[in-house]
Scaffold this motif. Structure first.
Motif, mmCIF file in Angstrom:
data_model
loop_
_atom_site.group_PDB
_atom_site.id
_atom_site.type_symbol
_atom_site.label_atom_id
_atom_site.label_comp_id
_atom_site.label_asym_id
_atom_site.label_seq_id
_atom_site.Cartn_x
_atom_site.Cartn_y
_atom_site.Cartn_z
ATOM 1 N N ALA A 333 7.690 -3.881 0.950
ATOM 2 C CA ALA A 333 8.210 -4.336 -0.348
ATOM 3 C C ALA A 333 8.711 -3.144 -1.157
ATOM 4 N N GLY A 334 7.972 -2.045 -1.113
ATOM 5 C CA GLY A 334 8.391 -0.843 -1.824
ATOM 6 C C GLY A 334 9.682 -0.261 -1.256
ATOM 7 N N LEU A 335 9.807 -0.307 0.072
ATOM 8 C CA LEU A 335 11.032 0.196 0.716
ATOM 9 C C LEU A 335 12.229 -0.650 0.281
ATOM 10 N N ALA A 336 12.012 -1.970 0.239
ATOM 11 C CA ALA A 336 13.102 -2.870 -0.174
ATOM 12 C C ALA A 336 13.492 -2.634 -1.630
ATOM 13 N N ALA A 337 12.510 -2.254 -2.450
ATOM 14 C CA ALA A 337 12.782 -2.029 -3.876
ATOM 15 C C ALA A 337 13.383 -0.640 -4.137
ATOM 16 N N GLY A 338 13.510 0.170 -3.093
ATOM 17 C CA GLY A 338 14.065 1.513 -3.270
ATOM 18 C C GLY A 338 13.061 2.513 -3.814
ATOM 19 N N ASP A 339 11.765 2.203 -3.683
ATOM 20 C CA ASP A 339 10.726 3.065 -4.255
ATOM 21 C C ASP A 339 10.275 4.193 -3.322
ATOM 22 N N VAL A 340 10.767 4.200 -2.083
ATOM 23 C CA VAL A 340 10.286 5.203 -1.123
ATOM 24 C C VAL A 340 11.218 6.411 -1.132
ATOM 25 N N THR A 341 10.633 7.603 -1.202
ATOM 26 C CA THR A 341 11.403 8.835 -1.037
ATOM 27 C C THR A 341 11.000 9.432 0.303
ATOM 28 N N GLY A 342 11.970 9.739 1.165
ATOM 29 C CA GLY A 342 11.634 10.191 2.516
ATOM 30 C C GLY A 342 11.149 9.005 3.334
ATOM 31 N N ARG A 343 10.049 9.183 4.055
ATOM 32 C CA ARG A 343 9.552 8.125 4.932
ATOM 33 C C ARG A 343 8.150 7.692 4.553
ATOM 34 N N ALA A 344 7.915 6.373 4.481
ATOM 35 C CA ALA A 344 6.566 5.821 4.336
ATOM 36 C C ALA A 344 6.011 5.590 5.731
ATOM 37 N N VAL A 345 4.809 6.084 5.958
ATOM 38 C CA VAL A 345 4.191 6.009 7.283
ATOM 39 C C VAL A 345 2.822 5.347 7.145
ATOM 40 N N VAL A 346 2.596 4.351 7.986
ATOM 41 C CA VAL A 346 1.329 3.628 7.994
ATOM 42 C C VAL A 346 0.387 4.271 9.006
ATOM 43 N N VAL A 347 -0.868 4.466 8.617
ATOM 44 C CA VAL A 347 -1.841 5.168 9.467
ATOM 45 C C VAL A 347 -2.994 4.222 9.819
ATOM 46 N N PRO A 348 -2.953 3.605 11.024
ATOM 47 C CA PRO A 348 -4.055 2.703 11.418
ATOM 48 C C PRO A 348 -5.368 3.449 11.631
ATOM 49 N N SER A 349 -5.334 4.643 12.245
ATOM 50 C CA SER A 349 -6.569 5.440 12.323
ATOM 51 C C SER A 349 -6.224 6.918 12.266
ATOM 52 N N HIS A 350 -7.179 7.697 11.725
ATOM 53 C CA HIS A 350 -6.928 9.119 11.498
ATOM 54 C C HIS A 350 -7.306 9.971 12.706
ATOM 55 N N ASP A 351 -8.184 9.440 13.569
ATOM 56 C CA ASP A 351 -8.650 10.226 14.716
ATOM 57 C C ASP A 351 -8.739 9.335 15.945
ATOM 58 N N TYR A 352 -8.708 9.981 17.079
ATOM 59 C CA TYR A 352 -8.894 9.278 18.344
ATOM 60 C C TYR A 352 -10.342 8.805 18.452
ATOM 61 N N THR A 353 -10.510 7.547 18.840
ATOM 62 C CA THR A 353 -11.867 7.044 19.089
ATOM 63 C C THR A 353 -11.943 6.532 20.517
ATOM 64 N N PRO A 354 -12.710 7.206 21.388
ATOM 65 C CA PRO A 354 -12.782 6.827 22.801
ATOM 66 C C PRO A 354 -13.315 5.398 22.952
#
Ligand code: NAD
Ligand code: ZN
Ligand code: ZN
Length: 354
Positions: A333-354
């Motif tokens: 929604a923010g991207l559609a509204a023109g609110d993003v500068t550069g790239r918005a990146v979604v992070v499902p997890s921060h580290d590898y979990t075996p």
């Protein structure tokens, strides 16, 4: 696992639960460390009637992905669980002439590919999820030292697409040349950085948003301009009246294409990357002599390897804002509204979990 899905054409993205896939022979399950939100997803969500694209929702969004090898399917060699990887997004048949030449983005046997003309997030389940099933190990590129999945994910599309477009015009990007980048969003700011890192061309960036023009400046643009009635004259004034050697249109509307055509000099390249749906009349006196017009779609594995190396050497600094996976619908929604500068990146997890 969680997944952000396109449920049907002309709908908004939905955060939901789906079964975690199990990799079959030759396949690899990747734990997603980052998935970029591309403007193409907005076109995918909003623009197409059923039947226009050769894909059938529902599928998980996210075609700009990086993470860690998690589970290897039977027969996969050469990758280790926990290894950080970027995902090459265009998944071709792997056997036609184009695929054998490495150009899976231009696969000519789409019926034999996992999905025609697409990949994960484009017809098949993508990376806006906890895990991504990758149909062949060749689509994974190990990350060079120092490059995290968050940095690498936008490079697989927002970086790779302009890198391919710039690279095919290298011959026209002499130190005396001028390149114009129209649209300084996710792709555009990296286009400016790629031009800076790989050529000595003068770089002009165009965007209506002040924040985008500031990002263009800090990315290395020599001149930043807003669209408007004086834009063509301003580009001519900045190029001794000649116009630009290479124009990258990362918007692709009627008005940006008209501008692009008016500022491309004889023998120049006008490359259409943006998918806003505009058209450009081509006629004998409508374009500069021997100007070439082309569209480009994404890039290929060897180009991604080069680009990741450029970034690992510190020659690119993607402008990234990260969000948790659960916020992906608001990110779009923010991207559609023109609110993003550069790239918005979604992070499902921060580290590898075996
Ligand atoms: P984005 O939303 O991050 O950036 C778009 C930028 O264009 C914004 O900064 C916006 O202000 C600017 N803009 C809007 N109207 C403009 C105008 N008239 N003149 C100049 N700038 C203008 O989008 P993105 O993710 O960088 O994607 C850009 C385009 O490229 C989209 O159409 C996307 O679908 C397309 N795309 C194509 C490919 C491909 O392979 N061909 C790959 C990825 C994205
Ligand atoms: Zn994209
Ligand atoms: Zn093929």
């Amino acid at each position: 696992m969680r997944a952000v899905r396109l449920e049907s054409w002309k709908s908004e993205p939905l955060l939901t639960e789906v079964a975690t896939p199990a990799p079959g022979p030759g396949e690899v399950l990747v734990q997603v460390g980052a998935a970029g939100a591309c403007h193409s997803d907005l076109h995918l969500l909003h623009d197409f009637e059923p039947g226009v694209l050769p894909w059938s929702p529902p599928f998980t969004l996210g075609h700009e992905n990086a993470g860690w090898v998690h589970t290897l399917g039977p027969g996969v060699r050469g990758l280790e669980p926990g290894q950080p990887v970027a995902v090459v997004g265009a998944w071709g048949c792997g056997r036609c002439g184009r695929c054998l030449a490495g150009l899976e983005n231009y696969c000519e046997a789409p019926a034999s590919a996992p999905v025609p003309g697409g990949g994960g997030g484009l017809g098949l389940d993508g990376g806006m999820a906890d895990f991504l099933l990758v149909p062949a190990a060749r689509h994974l590129v190990p990350l060079p030292d120092g490059l995290s999945p968050v940095l690498a994910a936008p490079l697989t599309d927002a970086g790779l697409t302009p890198y391919h477009a710039v690279r095919r015009s290298f011959g026209k990007l002499s130190p005396a040349s001028t390149a114009v980048v129209i649209g300084v969003g996710g792709l555009g700011h990296l286009a400016v950085q790629i031009l800076r890192a790989t050529t000595a061309a003068h770089v002009i960036a165009v965007d209506p948003k002040e924040t985008a023009l500031q990002l263009a400046k800090s990315s290395g643009a020599d001149l930043t301009l807003a669209p408007g009635p004086t834009l063509v004259d301003e580009v001519r004034a900045a190029t001794d009246g000649h116009g630009a050697d290479v124009v990258l249109d990362l918007v692709g509307s009627d008005s940006t294409l008209a501008t692009a055509a008016a500022i491309t000099r004889p023998l120049g390249d006008l490359t259409i990357v943006g998918i806003a749906g505009g058209s450009l009349p081509v006629s004998f006196f409508g374009l500069a002599y021997e100007a070439s017009v082309q569209t480009t779609y994404w890039g290929n594995r060897s180009e991604l390897v080069e680009l990741l190396d450029l970034a690992a050497r510190g020659l690119l600094s993607p402008e990234i804002t990260t969000f948790p996976l659960d916020e992906a619908p608001e990110v779009y929604a923010g991207l559609a509204a023109g609110d993003v500068t550069g790239r918005a990146v979604v992070v499902p997890s921060h580290d590898y979990t075996p």
